[in-house]
Design an enzyme around this catalytic site. Structure first.
Site, short mmCIF file in Angstrom:
data_model
loop_
_atom_site.label_atom_id
_atom_site.label_comp_id
_atom_site.label_asym_id
_atom_site.label_seq_id
_atom_site.Cartn_x
_atom_site.Cartn_y
_atom_site.Cartn_z
N HIS A 136 1.12 -12.97 -2.44
CA HIS A 136 0.38 -14.14 -1.95
C HIS A 136 1.10 -15.46 -2.28
O HIS A 136 1.29 -16.29 -1.40
CB HIS A 136 -1.03 -14.18 -2.55
CG HIS A 136 -1.84 -12.93 -2.31
ND1 HIS A 136 -1.74 -12.19 -1.15
CD2 HIS A 136 -2.76 -12.30 -3.07
CE1 HIS A 136 -2.58 -11.16 -1.24
NE2 HIS A 136 -3.20 -11.20 -2.38
N ARG A 165 -12.52 11.42 3.36
CA ARG A 165 -12.71 12.77 2.81
C ARG A 165 -14.17 13.18 2.72
O ARG A 165 -14.52 14.34 2.87
CB ARG A 165 -12.09 12.81 1.42
CG ARG A 165 -11.18 13.97 1.22
CD ARG A 165 -10.50 13.94 -0.08
NE ARG A 165 -11.00 12.88 -0.96
CZ ARG A 165 -10.36 12.47 -2.04
NH1 ARG A 165 -9.21 13.01 -2.34
NH2 ARG A 165 -10.85 11.53 -2.81
N LYS A 196 -5.62 -16.47 6.14
CA LYS A 196 -6.55 -17.56 5.79
C LYS A 196 -6.28 -18.76 6.68
O LYS A 196 -5.13 -19.13 6.90
CB LYS A 196 -6.39 -17.95 4.32
CG LYS A 196 -6.92 -16.88 3.37
CD LYS A 196 -6.82 -17.35 1.94
CE LYS A 196 -7.12 -16.22 0.97
NZ LYS A 196 -8.52 -16.09 0.61
#
Ligand code: BG6
Length: 488
Positions: free
Chosen positions: A241, A51, A183
């Site tokens: 996670h 924006r 990861k």
């Protein structure tokens, strides 16, 4: 050990929210590191859209600063930085209106290459962006969209979000990020399990006493109090996670390492999870750091709500009701302001059925510990004879493999975001969550949260720098077990 770089063809990556925190801290520095590694081809274009009124040069300046601050590089090669910045451009855009869309459409016109649109914005805007992309002719069947968590805040909102995205895009075009899957060591979980003969035969309730998953952080909620206080550790960490780690440690071997084979197996684990009983949950909120309350205030001060009932720590016990795992408890624990930053999965094996060593009164168990961060590595605790004369007493010693030592200190550490963005470009969805997976995770999480809300439970306090609440320790002690020490 030098990593192999697999080149990709030139691509266009549009980052909505290109001036935001995630873009500046993770996405752009990650892309720059891929550029240095020679993986980002010369013709690739990164188009930031946000924006803020800004031109290309202004954006390049912003990103040069971000790379210096967050790039994690000791030396930034000037020529490389200049060449990378030349591949960036910026469009001022209004996600809810029409401003800027014609300019973006013009930029994307007629290119015959991979087009990825990264929604690095509030989930409230996902629907608007998807709709605009379609209206402006950019949602063709080759386009890919990347969305960040939080993906909904419960099953209902996740379903709505999935349905909205499905109006414009096929599931094969949607990349839902859980950065833990990017990861290195998290992927190593699969390599260790399915690349070795050694572990898999023992990987079941017959031999495994229990499994612990800990994701401990030392940071507090920092400047994210407003978001965090509406989420808490369960929504912020466990639903995504820790759930992903649980899936990778518990799933059946997929027939192939391909996106749907892997995700089908993960989904089966989530669907087999038992509901969690109230007395198998311990929630906590951190107190101020003793003697340093101004700099490290307590949770409620940090989020600005003196009556907040949100948890910054949670420990729970769950079971997976299937043939492999029936009877083996899984203990999950995560929290902020704990004693060390440490993510670890520990598989505790059962004791031998009978000890032949009369002098030995100990309880010995093999413990396989997979350290995800920091100091990635694997430790296997084995039982040996205590050295010296005087009989056959046993002790437990670790067989320790630090990946840094085994593979060399210079092994390139690829950040989760780098890997995941490159996977989007390559069109590989293996490390991204499928819509049904996310929904199943919420279906398990929702009743747990609804339960404590209905009971009006308030989290217990725990000291900053500790390992969570007293009740978390109790959860283990009641079962005759103990948490692993949280060590850096
Ligand atoms: C994010 C959470 O998804 O993961 C944060 O929103 C948390 O609250 C972070 O701090 C932890 O990620 P990492 O990679 O530092 O373990």
């Amino acid at each position: 050990m030098v990593s192999r770089v697999i080149p990709v063809d030139p691509f266009d990556l549009v980052i909505f929210g290109g001036t935001g925190d995630l873009a500046r801290r993770k996405i752009l520095p990650g892309l720059f590191r891929r550029f240095i590694a020679g993986q980002m081809p010369a013709g690739a274009r990164i188009i930031a859209a946000a924006r803020t009124e800004m031109d290309d040069d202004g954006y390049r300046e912003m990103i040069a600063e971000a790379i210096t601050e967050f790039g994690g590089l000791k030396n930034i090669p000037e020529d490389k930085l200049t060449a990378f910045l030349a591949q960036l451009s910026y469009v001022t855009i209004d996600a809810k209106g029409t401003d800027g869309w014609a300019a973006l459409q013009e930029l994307m016109k007629g290119t015959d290459r991979v087009e990825a649109y990264y929604f690095s914005v509030s989930p409230a805007l996902f629907g608007d962006l998807a709709e605009r992309l379609q209206q402006w002719g950019m949602a063709d069947k080759d386009a890919r969209i990347v969305v960040e968590k939080p993906f909904g805040r419960d099953l209902e909102t996740a379903k709505t979000l999935n349905a909205t995205l499905a109006t414009y895009f096929d599931e094969s075009q949607i990349y839902r990020i859980d950065h833990y899957l990017g990861k290195e060591t998290v992927q190593n979980l699969m390599a260790v399990r399915f690349g070795n003969m050694l572990f898999e035969p023992l990987w079941n309730a017959q031999y495994v006493d229990h499994i612990q998953i800990t994701v401990a952080e030392t940071v507090g909620v920092g400047g994210r109090g407003e978001y965090y206080d509406k989420s808490g550790a369960m929504r912020d960490m466990v639903q995504n996670h820790l759930m992903q780690l649980l899936c990778l440690i518990a799933m059946e071997p997929p027939a192939r390492f391909d996106p749907d084979a892997v995700r089908d197996e993960k989904l089966k684990v989530i669907r087999a999870l038992d509901p969690v009983l109230p007395h198998h949950i311990a929630r906590g909120q951190y107190d101020a750091e003793p003697g340093n309350a101004e700099a490290q205030p307590n949770y409620r001060d940090a989020v600005g709500d003196p009556r907040s009932k949100t948890e910054s720590f949670i420990a729970l016990k769950t079971h997976i009701s299937n043939w492999r795992w029936a009877g083996t408890p899984f203990y999950l624990r995560t929290g902020k302001r704990m004693s060390a930053r440490s993510s670890e999965i520990t598989v505790v094996f059962k004791e031998t059925p009978h000890s032949i060593f009369a002098e030995d009164a100990g309880r010995h168990r093999n413990v396989l510990s997979i350290r995800l961060q920091p100091n990635e590595g694997i430790t296997l605790g084995v039982t040996i004879k205590e050295p010296g004369p005087g009989g056959m007493r046993l002790i437990d010693v670790p067989l320790d493999m630090s990946f840094a030592e085994a593979l060399g200190e210079d092994t390139e550490q690829v950040d989760a975001y780098e890997r995941l963005i490159m996977d989007v470009i390559r069109g590989n969805q293996t490390l991204f969550m499928r819509g049904d997976e996310v929904e199943a995770a919420w279906a398990w999480t929702d009743p747990i949260i609804q339960g404590w809300e209905a009971r009006g439970e308030v989290p217990k306090f725990y000291d900053s720098g500790s390992d969570g609440t007293v009740e978390s320790g109790e959860l283990m002690r009641r079962d005759g077990r103990a948490w692993r020490e949280v060590s850096p």
